[in-house]
Structures are given as C-alpha cells and as structure tokens.
Design a protein around this motif. Structure first.
Motif, PDB file in Angstrom:
ATOM      1  N   ALA A   1       3.730   8.724   8.324  1.00  0.00           N
ATOM      2  CA  ALA A   1       4.091  10.144   8.309  1.00  0.00           C
ATOM      3  C   ALA A   1       5.281  10.385   7.397  1.00  0.00           C
ATOM      4  O   ALA A   1       5.332  11.388   6.667  1.00  0.00           O
ATOM      5  N   GLY A   2       6.233   9.457   7.405  1.00  0.00           N
ATOM      6  CA  GLY A   2       7.402   9.608   6.544  1.00  0.00           C
ATOM      7  C   GLY A   2       7.071   9.597   5.065  1.00  0.00           C
ATOM      8  O   GLY A   2       7.732  10.264   4.262  1.00  0.00           O
TER       9      GLY A   2
ATOM     10  N   ASP B   1      -1.517   1.525  12.940  1.00  0.00           N
ATOM     11  CA  ASP B   1      -0.399   0.917  13.668  1.00  0.00           C
ATOM     12  C   ASP B   1       0.934   1.590  13.397  1.00  0.00           C
ATOM     13  O   ASP B   1       1.684   1.914  14.302  1.00  0.00           O
ATOM     14  N   ASP B   2       1.261   1.748  12.125  1.00  0.00           N
ATOM     15  CA  ASP B   2       2.587   2.213  11.713  1.00  0.00           C
ATOM     16  C   ASP B   2       2.563   3.701  11.400  1.00  0.00           C
ATOM     17  O   ASP B   2       2.951   4.139  10.329  1.00  0.00           O
ATOM     18  N   ALA B   3       2.104   4.481  12.362  1.00  0.00           N
ATOM     19  CA  ALA B   3       1.859   5.903  12.127  1.00  0.00           C
ATOM     20  C   ALA B   3       3.127   6.658  11.732  1.00  0.00           C
ATOM     21  O   ALA B   3       3.089   7.521  10.849  1.00  0.00           O
TER      22      ALA B   3
ATOM     23  N   ARG C   1       0.830  -1.205   0.000  1.00  0.00           N
ATOM     24  CA  ARG C   1       0.000   0.000   0.000  1.00  0.00           C
ATOM     25  C   ARG C   1       0.866   1.258   0.000  1.00  0.00           C
ATOM     26  O   ARG C   1       0.570   2.247  -0.680  1.00  0.00           O
ATOM     27  N   SER C   2       1.946   1.210   0.762  1.00  0.00           N
ATOM     28  CA  SER C   2       2.853   2.355   0.816  1.00  0.00           C
ATOM     29  C   SER C   2       3.490   2.621  -0.542  1.00  0.00           C
ATOM     30  O   SER C   2       3.665   3.787  -0.935  1.00  0.00           O
ATOM     31  N   ALA C   3       3.829   1.565  -1.262  1.00  0.00           N
ATOM     32  CA  ALA C   3       4.426   1.728  -2.596  1.00  0.00           C
ATOM     33  C   ALA C   3       3.449   2.432  -3.531  1.00  0.00           C
ATOM     34  O   ALA C   3       3.840   3.306  -4.322  1.00  0.00           O
ATOM     35  N   TRP C   4       2.191   2.052  -3.447  1.00  0.00           N
ATOM     36  CA  TRP C   4       1.169   2.712  -4.263  1.00  0.00           C
ATOM     37  C   TRP C   4       1.071   4.194  -3.911  1.00  0.00           C
ATOM     38  O   TRP C   4       1.030   5.063  -4.795  1.00  0.00           O
ATOM     39  N   LEU C   5       1.042   4.499  -2.620  1.00  0.00           N
ATOM     40  CA  LEU C   5       0.919   5.884  -2.183  1.00  0.00           C
ATOM     41  C   LEU C   5       2.122   6.707  -2.641  1.00  0.00           C
ATOM     42  O   LEU C   5       1.964   7.831  -3.152  1.00  0.00           O
ATOM     43  N   MET C   6       3.319   6.162  -2.492  1.00  0.00           N
ATOM     44  CA  MET C   6       4.509   6.899  -2.918  1.00  0.00           C
ATOM     45  C   MET C   6       4.467   7.193  -4.412  1.00  0.00           C
ATOM     46  O   MET C   6       4.832   8.286  -4.861  1.00  0.00           O
ATOM     47  N   SER C   7       3.998   6.207  -5.181  1.00  0.00           N
ATOM     48  CA  SER C   7       3.893   6.405  -6.629  1.00  0.00           C
ATOM     49  C   SER C   7       2.899   7.515  -6.964  1.00  0.00           C
ATOM     50  O   SER C   7       3.169   8.379  -7.808  1.00  0.00           O
TER      51      SER C   7
ATOM     52  N   SER D   1     -11.377  18.257  14.352  1.00  0.00           N
ATOM     53  CA  SER D   1     -10.565  18.984  13.381  1.00  0.00           C
ATOM     54  C   SER D   1      -9.302  19.456  14.073  1.00  0.00           C
ATOM     55  O   SER D   1      -9.249  19.581  15.301  1.00  0.00           O
ATOM     56  N   GLY D   2      -8.281  19.688  13.289  1.00  0.00           N
ATOM     57  CA  GLY D   2      -7.029  20.142  13.862  1.00  0.00           C
ATOM     58  C   GLY D   2      -5.915  20.106  12.837  1.00  0.00           C
ATOM     59  O   GLY D   2      -6.158  20.155  11.627  1.00  0.00           O
ATOM     60  N   GLN D   3      -4.694  19.995  13.346  1.00  0.00           N
ATOM     61  CA  GLN D   3      -3.512  19.997  12.482  1.00  0.00           C
ATOM     62  C   GLN D   3      -2.503  19.000  13.034  1.00  0.00           C
ATOM     63  O   GLN D   3      -2.303  18.903  14.251  1.00  0.00           O
ATOM     64  N   TRP D   4      -1.902  18.243  12.141  1.00  0.00           N
ATOM     65  CA  TRP D   4      -0.905  17.233  12.501  1.00  0.00           C
ATOM     66  C   TRP D   4       0.292  17.385  11.568  1.00  0.00           C
ATOM     67  O   TRP D   4       0.150  17.318  10.366  1.00  0.00           O
ATOM     68  N   ARG D   5       1.459  17.648  12.141  1.00  0.00           N
ATOM     69  CA  ARG D   5       2.670  17.834  11.345  1.00  0.00           C
ATOM     70  C   ARG D   5       2.467  18.858  10.231  1.00  0.00           C
ATOM     71  O   ARG D   5       2.949  18.703   9.118  1.00  0.00           O
ATOM     72  N   GLY D   6       1.685  19.885  10.537  1.00  0.00           N
ATOM     73  CA  GLY D   6       1.427  20.934   9.569  1.00  0.00           C
ATOM     74  C   GLY D   6       0.327  20.627   8.573  1.00  0.00           C
ATOM     75  O   GLY D   6       0.043  21.440   7.684  1.00  0.00           O
ATOM     76  N   ILE D   7      -0.325  19.472   8.713  1.00  0.00           N
ATOM     77  CA  ILE D   7      -1.385  19.051   7.791  1.00  0.00           C
ATOM     78  C   ILE D   7      -2.723  19.180   8.507  1.00  0.00           C
ATOM     79  O   ILE D   7      -2.908  18.640   9.595  1.00  0.00           O
ATOM     80  N   ALA D   8      -3.682  19.865   7.873  1.00  0.00           N
ATOM     81  CA  ALA D   8      -5.020  19.979   8.448  1.00  0.00           C
ATOM     82  C   ALA D   8      -5.737  18.643   8.356  1.00  0.00           C
ATOM     83  O   ALA D   8      -5.485  17.845   7.450  1.00  0.00           O
TER      84      ALA D   8
END
Length: 266
Positions: A174-175, A168-170, A130-136, A195-202
């Motif tokens: 994030a990376g 699990d692998d938050a 899944r991560s490979a798909w997201l990175m692509s 609502s809020g902000q996490w690592r600069g992301i709404a």
C-alpha cells in the motif's frame, strides 16, 4: 478503450479434468467468445493461476492457444504457477527474473505484477526487487492514470479462506502506491465476482474459468463450487472505468419470441 480481464484458468494437461471440469475446453470457449464479440479490445490480461500444478506441458498448451488468439495478451503468475516452468515456455522475465511488465495505452499506464511467493505457501509476496520495479514504473507514469493487474489482493476481501492467503506484505505494498494516480486494481485468486474500494482505489475481481469458491464456506459440501465462469470486458472512457462481467457459457435465449421487446425504448 476496451480490454479484457480473465483469471484463474487452472490448466491441467490436455485430456485431463480438474474437479470435474475441463479447463482447456473452458479456455477455448472463452477465447472464442472474446474473439467473436470483442475483437476490438486493445489487450487481454490473465491474472494468474494459469495452471493447476505448474506443468510445462500445460503452459505449452496455453501458449499454443494464445498464438492463434487475435488479441494481445499479458500473463501473470499465481500461487498455483511455477515461475521456472513458465519462463521455460514463455521466456518473458523482467530484469529481476520476475514476470512483470508495463504498457502504455491512450495516455494511461497498465502494470502487470508478479505476486507469486512459492510453495508451500499459497499467499502472495511482493518483495524488494519487485517493489523496486513497481516504484520505477510509477515514477515513469508521472501522475497519469495507472491500472494494476495482479493475482493476490493486497487486502482482506471478507472471505474466511482467502483472507488467510492474500498478499503477505499488504501494508508495504500500500505504501508503494501512495502519491500515485492509481485508478483501479484488477485481481484474481478469489474465484468470485468482487468489486469495491480500498484506500480510495477501485478494485474488481472475477470468478475463475475453472472451479469457483462459495461465498460462504459450508454452503456446499465441498471446498470449491460449480458456478458460472466469467470474463470481464472493461471500458475506459471519459474518466470512467466500467467493468462488465460476462457468464459466457451460461448465455442462452430467454423464453420469449425473438422479436419481443424490440420496440422504441427511447
């Protein structure tokens, strides 16, 4: 541009109830309200827990309703879903066999993620395929605005129960996002308006269409609570993201004359 966010519909078999609610009736009311008031929406996203027990007939009931719903709809899986049963009915898996997709609208990219880990855990998972798909897909976005949709939040939300069953692998997740133009994360799972902000992301989340989760455990006698279901109408314009939550089943006239307060306010 406008789109609709719905989450945690928890469908059971037609005619059944869940914790005293009729999830199919609530979905019908929600879709009818959206079709009436937001027919101009570009798409609708439902961020997981499509069913309560992953039953094929519950997915079939959802598919039947979406076939007559006039707005393009994108579905994600949550911890109450069954990927095999879902794919048997909808058949829209990505190359890795997960339920993920990307669409482009108005110069932005919208990514719909599959965070289903599977029983016995209710937490989420975002593994290597899944991560490979997201990175692509993030590379394809090439710095343009990206909006993410997922069931499990990749961070604590300050709730004693839900923080035990987040993604699990938050940290790894994030990376994956670093260096990309992630504008907003829309998630479900929490059964609350957040609502809020996490690592600069709404980010934002919604109550489910079925039961809710009390903010403070023990504030009601049961684990779940009876609070107004909502959907969100999201507006993207001029670099802004505006999220309107609508308690569509609790909308009624105020105790006032119908012509009161209709003067020149500006």
């Amino acid at each position: 541009m406008k789109f609709i966010h719905i989450t945690d519909i928890h469908l059971v078999l037609p005619g059944q109830r869940l914790w005293g609610f009729d999830p199919l009736a609530r979905l019908d009311a929600c879709l009818a309200d959206i079709a009436t008031h937001h027919a101009d929406a570009a798409f609708c996203a439902i961020t997981g827990d499509l069913t309560e027990r992953g039953e094929p007939d519950a997915y079939a009931a959802l598919k039947k309703r979406l076939e007559r719903f006039p707005i393009e709809t994108h579905l994600m899986l949550g911890n109450h879903d069954d990927r095999t049963a879902y794919l048997h009915v909808f058949g829209d898996a990505s190359a890795s066999g997960h339920v993920q997709k990307a669409i482009a609208r108005d110069g932005s990219t919208f990514l719909f993620l599959d965070t289903l880990k599977g029983p016995p855990s209710s937490a989420g998972l975002y593994d290597a395929p899944r991560s490979a798909w997201l990175m692509s897909e993030l590379e394809k976005a090439a710095g343009t605005p990206v909006y993410l949709f997922m069931h499990h939040p990749p961070f604590d939300i300050g709730h004693d129960l839900m923080d035990l069953i987040k993604l699990d692998d938050a940290e790894n997740f994030a990376g994956l996002l670093e260096g990309h133009n992630i504008r907003h994360i829309f998630f479900g799972h929490a059964h609350r308006t957040i609502s809020g902000q996490w690592r600069g992301i709404a980010f934002s989340a919604l109550p489910g269409l079925s039961h809710q989760l009390p903010l403070v455990s023990g504030s009601v006698e049961t684990v779940y609570s009876d609070e107004p279901p909502m959907y969100a109408a999201v507006l993207l314009a001029n670099g802004m993201t505006i999220v309107h939550s609508d308690a569509f089943m609790h909308r009624s006239p105020a105790l006032m004359h119908k012509d009161a307060e209709r003067g020149d306010w500006y």
